[in-house]
Each structure stands twice: as C-alpha cells, then as structure tokens.
Design an enzyme around this catalytic site. Structure first.
Site, PDB file in Angstrom:
ATOM      1  N   CYS A  62       0.857  -1.178   0.000  1.00 27.26           N
ATOM      2  CA  CYS A  62       0.000   0.000   0.000  1.00 27.26           C
ATOM      3  C   CYS A  62       0.896   1.231   0.000  1.00 27.26           C
ATOM      4  CB  CYS A  62      -0.899   0.057   1.236  1.00 27.26           C
ATOM      5  SG  CYS A  62      -2.053  -1.317   1.412  1.00 27.26           S
ATOM      6  N   ARG A 120      -4.668   7.191  -0.219  1.00 32.68           N
ATOM      7  CA  ARG A 120      -3.869   5.975  -0.247  1.00 32.68           C
ATOM      8  C   ARG A 120      -4.257   5.082  -1.418  1.00 32.68           C
ATOM      9  NH1 ARG A 120      -5.917   2.137   3.485  1.00 32.68           N
ATOM     10  NH2 ARG A 120      -4.039   0.885   3.034  1.00 32.68           N
TER      11      ARG A 120
END
Length: 351
Positions: free
Chosen positions: A2, A18
């Site tokens: 991530c 994100r």
C-alpha cells in the site's frame, strides 16, 4: 502493499489518500459512522468520547460485528488515518495493559521528541492506559480526536492489542499514518515498543519501518525534475535526450522501499494547487505513479497484487473520493450529504 500520502493546498487545507494493493478485496465499501453510533469497543476506555461529542467518520472499510473496520478514513474535524500492511515488523501486545494504582494521569504524558518511543508493547502504560485493538485503531483515532496534536497526546498511553474482532477475521499486521492540516505521523508497534514518528515527507508504504525509509531517501537526494545540463567529455558534448532525465536512478519496482522513494519525490515536487478539483487530481496522479498493475507483483501462490482502489479525503469539504482498479471513474461522497443522526454505521451511496 500500500502507499499513503498527505499534502496541503494553497489555503492550507489537507488532502490525504492511499492506494490499497492486495490480491483480493474484502467487500469493502464507503462506510459512514454517525457520532452516536453504538459500535462496541474492544476494551473499556473511560476517555472515549460519548455520543454527543464523538466525531462523524467516513472512509473505506467493512462492517463486522457492528464495528466499522476502516482501512482508511477521515472525520468531521479534518483528521484522517490509514492502515498499511506491515507484516514482518508489527508486534502488538498479547494482553491489554492494566492500571497502576496511585499513578497520576499527568505522569503518563508523551515525550516531545521528534521520534517518540512512547512505551513498550505489552508493558504497563501508567495510569489510565488506553487499550486499543489493532482492528479498531483507525476508527478509534477518527472518532475521538479533532487534531493531530490531540492524537499525539493520547498515543503516550496507548497499547495496541492483538485482539481479533471475530474468529473469522484474524488480526492484520499494520502500521498507521495519521494526518491533519498541520502534518502527519506514523505509528508503529515494533519489537521495542510503540513508536510515533514525525513524518516530514508525508508518505508511508510498507516494510521496513518508517525510520529506515526516511534514512533511505538520502540515497536519492541527487534526483531532480529539471532537465540536466549538457556535459563535456573531453571534446564530446553529451546533451540530454529530453526532459525527465534528472530522475535517472529513481527505483521503478513495486517494493515498499521503491514506492516510498517515488511517492515522496512526486508528492514533494508536485506544484501546489488551488482548487479542490485540482488537488484531487494531484492526489490521484501522484498515487498513480506507484499504482500496481496486474502482472507486476506476483505472490508465491501465483496470484497478483494490484491496486484495488485509490482514495482521497479532502478535509475542507469533508468529501471522500475513490476509484477502483476495474472502474477508474472517481466518485465523491460528501459527509454533509448523509443523515448523521443514526446510531449505526452504514454503507454510503455516492453523492
């Protein structure tokens, strides 16, 4: 895998977002939790805000056992938090911390160091320790705090406990990025204790720990977005092929270290924007530079990690944006568009 980033616009308003990279989704949807939601806490905590004072929360996640399990979220005060995979280094407490009789709350205050080690994992945290299950950490932060400073202060008494929300959902090994208009921090549960790092580059990826990533950037301080000057090698004049050659040496793989370097460079060099539309574009374009396509990151079982979704929380308008791998259209979810008078978290429809 991530990647998370944060930045502010020309008016000082925060944008926080994100990429979530994994091999499969979990049925995640945009979830809104009203202030009065009766979401059960993993542990008794006297300091949690009551229904009259808690913050409304919006973000991506699932609802399990009546609890909103947020992957990332923002609140009505403009504070945001995201959890990112940290599978090798995360060390949670096995059991909650207990109260030590006679201690005063003032004695348990956090350090003011720029790199705060705020207590050993699983150790006693002084008076009124705050026990938080890993699964509820983003929601606990967003529900209870209006500012990054408020969260920093509370983290001095926090023990993150490896307690699952249910037998069907095992504990995920994560670290977290928290941000508001003033900056961001990274929270990590390491072998030596819970550590809060001041995040002056406003980026987080995965392994190794944040301190390693921050030092590693020094290997790339020669990178530049400017076109390099021509060089003379004896009588030979060597001219650049064109713009972009100042980034020769930028890592191009999809590992945590590579994505951290690239995201930090792009995030710090992207020109400051004025409007919300331009800043949402900035965030999605920045995260697109480290998005993982099918076929680039194969797991041992043969499956591929991809960027399942990209999200953005715009603090000024309290709007949550997201787009998925299969549907790149950006959808908006404005917190003010929903009825926040209920007592249960709910799945939101795009505004």
């Amino acid at each position: 895998m991530c990647t998370g980033i944060r930045f502010t616009d020309s008016n000082g308003s925060m944008y926080f977002g994100r990429n979530l990279d994994w091999t499969q989704g979990y049925g995640e949807r945009v979830v809104v939790t009203p202030p009065a939601a009766q979401a059960p806490a993993a542990f008794e905590r006297s300091g949690d805000l009551d229904a009259k004072h808690a913050h409304a929360v919006i973000g991506m996640g699932i609802i399990a056992e009546g609890v909103p399990l947020y992957f990332d979220c923002g609140n009505d005060a403009g504070l945001a938090v995201a959890g990112l995979n940290f599978p090798q280094s995360a060390r949670y407490a096995a059991d909650p911390a207990s109260v030590v009789a006679g201690d005063s709350e003032q004695e348990a205050g956090p350090s003011t160091s720029s790199k705060r080690r705020v207590g050993a994992v699983g150790a006693d945290r002084g008076s009124n320790p705050i026990n938080v299950a890993a699964y509820e950490f983003p929601f606990w932060v967003a529900r209870n705090f209006a500012t990054l400073d408020d969260a920093r202060e509370a983290l001095g008494r926090v023990t993150v406990v490896a307690k699952p929300v249910s037998p069907q959902l095992p504990v995920a090994n994560l670290h977290w990025m928290i941000g508001d208009a003033t900056g961001s921090v990274v929270v990590e549960c390491l072998e030596g204790g819970l550590r809060v790092w001041e995040n002056d580059v406003d980026v987080l990826t995965n392994e190794p720990d944040f301190g390693w990533h921050r030092q590693n950037l020094r290997n790339y301080l020669m990178l530049s977005g400017a076109e390099p000057e021509a060089a003379m090698w004896d009588r030979a004049r060597l001219a650049p092929f064109g713009s972009g050659m100042g980034l020769q040496g930028m890592p191009g793989d999809y590992s945590g270290p590579a994505r951290f370097v690239k995201a930090a460079f792009v995030n710090s060099h992207y020109p400051v924007q004025d409007t919300e539309g331009a800043n949402v574009t900035r965030l999605f374009r920045t995260l697109a530079s480290v998005a993982v396509p099918m076929g680039a990151a194969q797991m041992p079982d043969g499956s591929f990690e991809i960027t399942l979704y990209t999200s953005c929380f715009a603090a000024a308008s309290l709007t949550y944006y997201h787009a998925t791998y299969s549907d790149p259209q950006i959808r908006a979810y404005r917190l003010a568009a929903y009825d926040l008078g209920g007592t249960e978290p709910f799945v939101a429809q795009a505004a």
